[in-house]
Design an enzyme around this catalytic site. Structure first.
Site, PDB file in Angstrom:
ATOM      1  N   HIS A  14       0.717  -0.907  -0.026  1.00 52.91           N
ATOM      2  CA  HIS A  14      -0.077   0.177  -0.146  1.00 52.91           C
ATOM      3  C   HIS A  14       1.087   1.298   0.030  1.00 52.91           C
ATOM      4  O   HIS A  14       2.233   1.363   0.204  1.00 52.91           O
ATOM      5  CB  HIS A  14      -1.009   0.113   1.241  1.00 52.91           C
ATOM      6  CG  HIS A  14      -2.024  -0.986   1.077  1.00 52.91           C
ATOM      7  ND1 HIS A  14      -2.918  -1.091   2.105  1.00 52.91           N
ATOM      8  CD2 HIS A  14      -2.256  -1.844   0.145  1.00 52.91           C
ATOM      9  CE1 HIS A  14      -3.952  -2.299   1.527  1.00 52.91           C
ATOM     10  NE2 HIS A  14      -3.531  -2.495   0.573  1.00 52.91           N
ATOM     11  N   GLU A  74       1.317   3.693   1.976  1.00 51.82           N
ATOM     12  CA  GLU A  74       1.927   4.134   3.287  1.00 51.82           C
ATOM     13  C   GLU A  74       3.175   3.318   3.400  1.00 51.82           C
ATOM     14  O   GLU A  74       4.144   3.650   3.944  1.00 51.82           O
ATOM     15  CB  GLU A  74       1.173   3.828   4.581  1.00 51.82           C
ATOM     16  CG  GLU A  74      -0.263   4.442   4.463  1.00 51.82           C
ATOM     17  CD  GLU A  74      -1.510   3.715   3.795  1.00 51.82           C
ATOM     18  OE1 GLU A  74      -0.981   3.214   2.708  1.00 51.82           O
ATOM     19  OE2 GLU A  74      -2.519   3.914   4.366  1.00 51.82           O
ATOM     20  N   CYS A 104      -5.510   1.036   6.044  1.00 44.45           N
ATOM     21  CA  CYS A 104      -6.300   0.241   6.337  1.00 44.45           C
ATOM     22  C   CYS A 104      -6.171  -0.462   7.719  1.00 44.45           C
ATOM     23  O   CYS A 104      -4.836  -0.394   8.370  1.00 44.45           O
ATOM     24  CB  CYS A 104      -6.159  -0.882   5.067  1.00 44.45           C
ATOM     25  SG  CYS A 104      -4.537  -1.701   5.253  1.00 44.45           S
ATOM     26  N   CYS A 141      -1.843  -1.310   7.484  1.00 46.70           N
ATOM     27  CA  CYS A 141      -1.041  -0.120   7.383  1.00 46.70           C
ATOM     28  C   CYS A 141      -0.874   0.555   8.827  1.00 46.70           C
ATOM     29  O   CYS A 141       0.004   1.181   9.035  1.00 46.70           O
ATOM     30  CB  CYS A 141      -1.565   0.767   6.244  1.00 46.70           C
ATOM     31  SG  CYS A 141      -1.184  -0.045   4.654  1.00 46.70           S
ATOM     32  N   GLY A 176     -19.401   6.175 -30.673  1.00 48.37           N
ATOM     33  CA  GLY A 176     -20.330   7.202 -30.881  1.00 48.37           C
ATOM     34  C   GLY A 176     -21.626   7.002 -30.247  1.00 48.37           C
ATOM     35  O   GLY A 176     -21.810   6.052 -29.174  1.00 48.37           O
ATOM     36  N   PRO A 177     -22.787   7.732 -30.525  1.00 52.22           N
ATOM     37  CA  PRO A 177     -24.009   7.596 -29.610  1.00 52.22           C
ATOM     38  C   PRO A 177     -24.708   6.383 -29.524  1.00 52.22           C
ATOM     39  O   PRO A 177     -25.502   6.115 -28.599  1.00 52.22           O
ATOM     40  CB  PRO A 177     -24.791   8.884 -30.188  1.00 52.22           C
ATOM     41  CG  PRO A 177     -24.426   9.120 -31.482  1.00 52.22           C
ATOM     42  CD  PRO A 177     -22.982   8.413 -31.674  1.00 52.22           C
ATOM     43  N   ALA A 208     -23.343   4.053 -26.955  1.00 50.22           N
ATOM     44  CA  ALA A 208     -23.484   5.089 -25.531  1.00 50.22           C
ATOM     45  C   ALA A 208     -24.787   5.145 -25.063  1.00 50.22           C
ATOM     46  O   ALA A 208     -25.360   5.269 -24.009  1.00 50.22           O
ATOM     47  CB  ALA A 208     -22.958   6.214 -25.547  1.00 50.22           C
TER      48      ALA A 208
HETATM   49  N1  AOF Z   1      -4.650   0.548  -1.551  1.00 49.03           N
HETATM   50  C1  AOF Z   1      -4.490   0.910  -0.219  1.00 49.03           C
HETATM   51  C2  AOF Z   1      -5.549   0.603   0.648  1.00 49.03           C
HETATM   52  N2  AOF Z   1      -6.627  -0.012   0.426  1.00 49.03           N
HETATM   53  C3  AOF Z   1      -7.465  -0.528   1.072  1.00 49.03           C
HETATM   54  O1  AOF Z   1      -7.215  -2.064   1.453  1.00 49.03           O
HETATM   55  C4  AOF Z   1      -7.933  -2.855   0.557  1.00 49.03           C
HETATM   56  C5  AOF Z   1      -7.048  -3.884   0.020  1.00 49.03           C
HETATM   57  O2  AOF Z   1      -6.118  -4.422   0.778  1.00 49.03           O
HETATM   58  P1  AOF Z   1      -5.221  -5.573   0.605  1.00 49.03           P
HETATM   59  O3  AOF Z   1      -5.972  -6.622  -0.136  1.00 49.03           O
HETATM   60  O4  AOF Z   1      -4.483  -5.922   1.541  1.00 49.03           O
HETATM   61  O5  AOF Z   1      -4.252  -4.955  -0.654  1.00 49.03           O
HETATM   62  C6  AOF Z   1      -8.992  -2.193  -0.225  1.00 49.03           C
HETATM   63  O6  AOF Z   1     -10.131  -2.655  -0.444  1.00 49.03           O
HETATM   64  C7  AOF Z   1      -8.942  -0.728   0.483  1.00 49.03           C
HETATM   65  O7  AOF Z   1     -10.129  -0.736   1.628  1.00 49.03           O
HETATM   66  N3  AOF Z   1      -5.495   1.206   1.919  1.00 49.03           N
HETATM   67  C8  AOF Z   1      -4.610   1.892   2.234  1.00 49.03           C
HETATM   68  O8  AOF Z   1      -4.412   2.334   3.671  1.00 49.03           O
HETATM   69  N4  AOF Z   1      -3.557   2.379   1.522  1.00 49.03           N
HETATM   70  C9  AOF Z   1      -3.437   1.942   0.272  1.00 49.03           C
HETATM   71  O9  AOF Z   1      -2.657   2.239  -0.602  1.00 49.03           O
END
Ligand code: AOF
Length: 300
Positions: A55, A57, A80, A89, A232-233, A236
């Site tokens: 992630h 962090e 998370c 995290c 195109g439309p 859509a």
């Molecule tokens: N990518 C992201 C977050 N993503 C969170 O973590 C979940 C995915 O967890 P995992 O399966 O462990 O990768 C995702 O659904 C979302 O809630 N959280 C964060 O703090 N920082 C991050 O950069």
């Protein structure tokens, strides 16, 4: 206490970094993070790149190393609190000795007690809602898709000199597809916007269905969170009539200063849409609009 100027600057940078993840992170959110040392100096930056990878962090803390101790984490989405494909995290922030965390948006998928609450309980100062609307410029489609249970859908088209929508050019498609998961092309094909951009987690692209809602449901189940309709439309319109287009990007072909259209059959933006920006771009003009919804604003 609110965010200091240098924390606001760090959040701007974190938001910009988070956008590097657009079109790659799904089904995960695009998140950015900046680490400041106790004097407020930037010592680490990171963004989430792909599902299954660290992630934001964790990347930022790795760059900061020991400089993070006693410092501040500035992050676009609440850290998370769960063991998913990667460890939580909030624990990584505690282990690194972070004393303060500045967050733009709360993660609505927080399982049990969110990462913000866990950090507070461990004695970390936590500020939430800092530049939330700006962070939503990047995280908005992901947040919207959680609410609707289908991918966020953008219709890209060109308007011909008569003012009617037509299929966009290949370069217009390429430019916007860079930040999307999946593209629906004018020939009806449904493909990953940039092949293999989601890494080991490859996005399954179902065969085009006659029913737009069915197609979007199948894409969502496979992890797609953003779809570009580059047609195109006629294709859509099937999405529009079912209320399945969230945003439009129109490129206007230039016309002379005095112009009499021969036929005008379609409006510039779908009925009820709100125009956000009108900008001169290249030889033409780009108009962006969105469909107003009651669900546009999740709690922060
Ligand atoms: N990518 C992201 C977050 N993503 C969170 O973590 C979940 C995915 O967890 P995992 O399966 O462990 O990768 C995702 O659904 C979302 O809630 N959280 C964060 O703090 N920082 C991050 O950069």
């Amino acid at each position: 206490m609110t965010a200091a100027h240098h924390e606001i600057s760090a959040m701007h940078r974190a938001i910009a970094l988070s956008a590097l993840g657009l079109g790659r992170t799904s089904p995960n959110p695009p998140v950015g993070c900046v680490i400041l040392d106790p004097t407020g100096r930037v010592v680490g930056e990171g963004h989430h790149e792909r599902k299954g990878e660290p992630h934001a962090e964790v990347h930022a803390l790795a760059a900061a190393g020991e400089h993070a101790r006693g410092g501040t984490a500035v992050v676009t989405l609440e850290p998370c609190n769960h063991h998913g494909r990667t460890p939580p995290c909030h624990q990584a922030l505690l282990d690194a000795g972070i004393a303060r965390t500045v967050i733009a948006l709360i993660d609505p998928t927080s399982r049990d007690e969110g990462g913000a609450a866990r950090l507070r309980a461990a004695g970390v100062e936590v500020e939430v809602g800092v530049l939330a609307d700006t962070a939503r410029l990047v995280l908005g489609p992901w947040l919207d898709s959680l609410t609707t249970g289908r991918p966020h859908v953008t219709w890209l088209y060109r308007t011909n000199p008569d003012g009617n929508p037509v299929t966009p050019t290949a370069s217009q498609v390429r430019a916007l597809a860079a930040g999307m998961d999946v593209v629906v092309h004018a020939d009806g094909s449904v493909v990953e916007a940039r092949p293999n951009s989601h890494g080991a987690f490859s996005l399954p692209t179902p065969q085009p269905s006659r029913q737009p809602a069915e197609l979007l449901a199948a894409l969502y189940d496979g992890g797609t969170r953003t779809v570009l309709i580059a047609t195109g439309p006629s294709i859509a319109a099937r999405f529009i009539h079912n209320g399945l287009i969230d945003r439009t990007v129109a490129h206007l072909d230039p016309v002379g200063p005095s112009h009499r259209p021969s036929t005008r059959t379609q409006p510039l933006v779908p009925t009820g849409f709100v125009v956000d920006t009108v900008t001169r771009e290249g030889h033409g003009v780009r108009v962006e609009a969105h469909r107003p919804t009651r669900q546009n604003h999740l709690p922060q």
